[in-house]
Design a protein around this motif. Sequence first.
Motif, PDB file in Angstrom:
ATOM      1  N   GLU A  60       0.833  -1.200   0.000  1.00 32.71           N
ATOM      2  CA  GLU A  60       0.000   0.000   0.000  1.00 32.71           C
ATOM      3  C   GLU A  60       0.875   1.259   0.000  1.00 32.71           C
ATOM      4  O   GLU A  60       0.572   2.255  -0.666  1.00 32.71           O
ATOM      5  N   THR A  61       1.966   1.205   0.748  1.00 36.36           N
ATOM      6  CA  THR A  61       2.881   2.360   0.766  1.00 36.36           C
ATOM      7  C   THR A  61       3.476   2.618  -0.608  1.00 36.36           C
ATOM      8  O   THR A  61       3.586   3.763  -1.059  1.00 36.36           O
ATOM      9  N   LEU A  62       3.860   1.528  -1.294  1.00 35.94           N
ATOM     10  CA  LEU A  62       4.422   1.671  -2.648  1.00 35.94           C
ATOM     11  C   LEU A  62       3.407   2.263  -3.605  1.00 35.94           C
ATOM     12  O   LEU A  62       3.722   3.146  -4.421  1.00 35.94           O
ATOM     13  N   LYS A  63       2.172   1.783  -3.530  1.00 34.18           N
ATOM     14  CA  LYS A  63       1.136   2.329  -4.415  1.00 34.18           C
ATOM     15  C   LYS A  63       0.913   3.805  -4.126  1.00 34.18           C
ATOM     16  O   LYS A  63       0.715   4.626  -5.040  1.00 34.18           O
ATOM     17  N   GLU A  64       0.950   4.185  -2.862  1.00 37.34           N
ATOM     18  CA  GLU A  64       0.739   5.587  -2.507  1.00 37.34           C
ATOM     19  C   GLU A  64       1.877   6.462  -3.049  1.00 37.34           C
ATOM     20  O   GLU A  64       1.653   7.571  -3.542  1.00 37.34           O
ATOM     21  N   GLU A  65       3.124   5.953  -2.952  1.00 37.98           N
ATOM     22  CA  GLU A  65       4.257   6.717  -3.475  1.00 37.98           C
ATOM     23  C   GLU A  65       4.157   6.901  -4.986  1.00 37.98           C
ATOM     24  O   GLU A  65       4.453   7.983  -5.525  1.00 37.98           O
ATOM     25  N   LEU A  66       3.765   5.854  -5.703  1.00 42.68           N
ATOM     26  CA  LEU A  66       3.604   5.961  -7.162  1.00 42.68           C
ATOM     27  C   LEU A  66       2.520   6.972  -7.526  1.00 42.68           C
ATOM     28  O   LEU A  66       2.629   7.733  -8.480  1.00 42.68           O
ATOM     29  N   LYS A  67       1.435   6.971  -6.743  1.00 39.09           N
ATOM     30  CA  LYS A  67       0.348   7.909  -7.007  1.00 39.09           C
ATOM     31  C   LYS A  67       0.821   9.348  -6.788  1.00 39.09           C
ATOM     32  O   LYS A  67       0.518  10.260  -7.554  1.00 39.09           O
TER      33      LYS A  67
END
Length: 561
Positions: A60-67
């Motif tokens: 979830e953290t990775l997805k948030e950073e990409l967003k």
Amino acid sequence: MADNRYPKSKSSRKLGSEDSKSNTRKRRYEDHKETKRHSDCKTPPIPSNSSLDELMRQRETLKEELKNMTMQKKIEDHVLHNNLKNSNRNLPETYDNQIAKQNRKTTKELPEHEEDYSHLDSEDEENIIEQRRKQRKQLLEKLNLHTESDTNVCASKTKDHQEVVNIETHNVREKTSPDKPDTAKEATDMFSEQDFIPKKVPDPVTQDNSNLQLSDNWDDPEGYYNVRVGDIIDNNKYVVKSILGQGVFANVVLAHDIKTNNSEVAIKIMRNNDLIYKTGLKELDMLKEINDADPENKYHCVKLLKNFMHKGHLCLVLEPLCMDLRHVIKRYGRHHGLNMKAVVSYSRQLLLALRLLKKIGIIHADVKPDNILVNEKKNVLKLCDFGSASKVGENESTPYLVSRFYRAPEIILGIPFKHSVDVWSTACTMYEMTTGKIMFTGSSNNKMLKCFMDLKGKIPGKMIRKGKFKDQHFNYNHNFLLHKKDESTGREKYVELSNINATRDLLLELRKTHKNTSSDDDKKLIQLKDLLDKMLVLDFHQRMSVNDCLKHPFIQEPLTK
């Protein structure tokens, strides 16, 4: 059942210790294999002690950073778009600006969308990046943009706003400026089969003033001035129209004098070299002296109009003429020579030029068809190119003065020479005008002496003894040493020739190129043969002078129609 209440024996404790050591070594070996396996992997291993909840939180953290990265890129693109829009308000409304505006308008109309990677099942970042590239490619196809322009925009994002404005302005100027002509294609070859006709350039001719700030690209590596059609030189007085040719010392251009009714002039631009600059000053002094001796321009030497300096180059402004005599011979007399009337007229004018030079004590020392110009009507001849000229008594003995095919024997032998070397070169030129062929075609000075003796017989011993370079061609008995190459070894050898007799028939050679001539033309050929015999005497003391040549019947007697 064993009773654990009692301690183990000493032997059993020792055995248990060995088992623990074995297990320890086994675990270490397994850890080593696992570490080596993980080091060979391209992606880092998942920690063994991580739980599933921690992995989900990391995802979830990775997805948030990409967003967040996606949103940051959109903000940067929007800021760059506004900067470019503000910087282009003052630019002219060119075709490229209209296209850019249309593209920006299309970009605004496209609906903005959030990039969602929730449908991806893979935890590998490469799949996410690949999906983002595909979406970006689709967007570029919709906007009908090239990959190159997109790369330029991405590269310019980190630059300052003012720098972007300067780049855009420079691109507009480059696209709207006219293409520059290729001057290398416009240079003419003096040995080409085509006629020597200057190429016309449509008016008006303008010059890019931005090039005036450059100072390091005016010359090529050999010191020649990089001529460009349209250059304006000498304080906006002359505009270059075409390139006439290039020689050892300079290149010559045709220019228009824009301050005096666009009259044509020929400008000789000397190479930017200290030695050649001194040679150019010497030629300038010669031309000024010729102008003073011939104020009415009657004696067929090219006239100097003025001189000036341009970008470190000495420039001589000369009267313009149409083409050189070599091109005239190639065009009108190839393999058969010019008509007899033209030969008589050209020979007379050339001898008049030599008489003027002798009167003021100048030796031209490079008379040949390439250095003789004719006007557009082909009825006036002018001697030009005084770069090798010198005053009598100031010349030095060098075996390579004058072009080889027109070089007199005294120059090859190293005997002090006078005006007679120009008489010899003029005779060779007259023969070439009559036959369309070069008279002596030796590949070296030694071969040239052999050609002379094939026509005139052996060189007198009295003349040989005076030669500074006689030992290169004659032995102590004054026998000629012909230089040849040994076919077996490839080395140069000398063949001694004691008796050399004349084998060429000059009158027969003249008549071969003038078949079916009238009796009057044949009479002129006989007169020409007699004149050439006297102009080509080996001993320059016995050679016919310029004044005597002008009195010869071939020059004096008119040719009846």
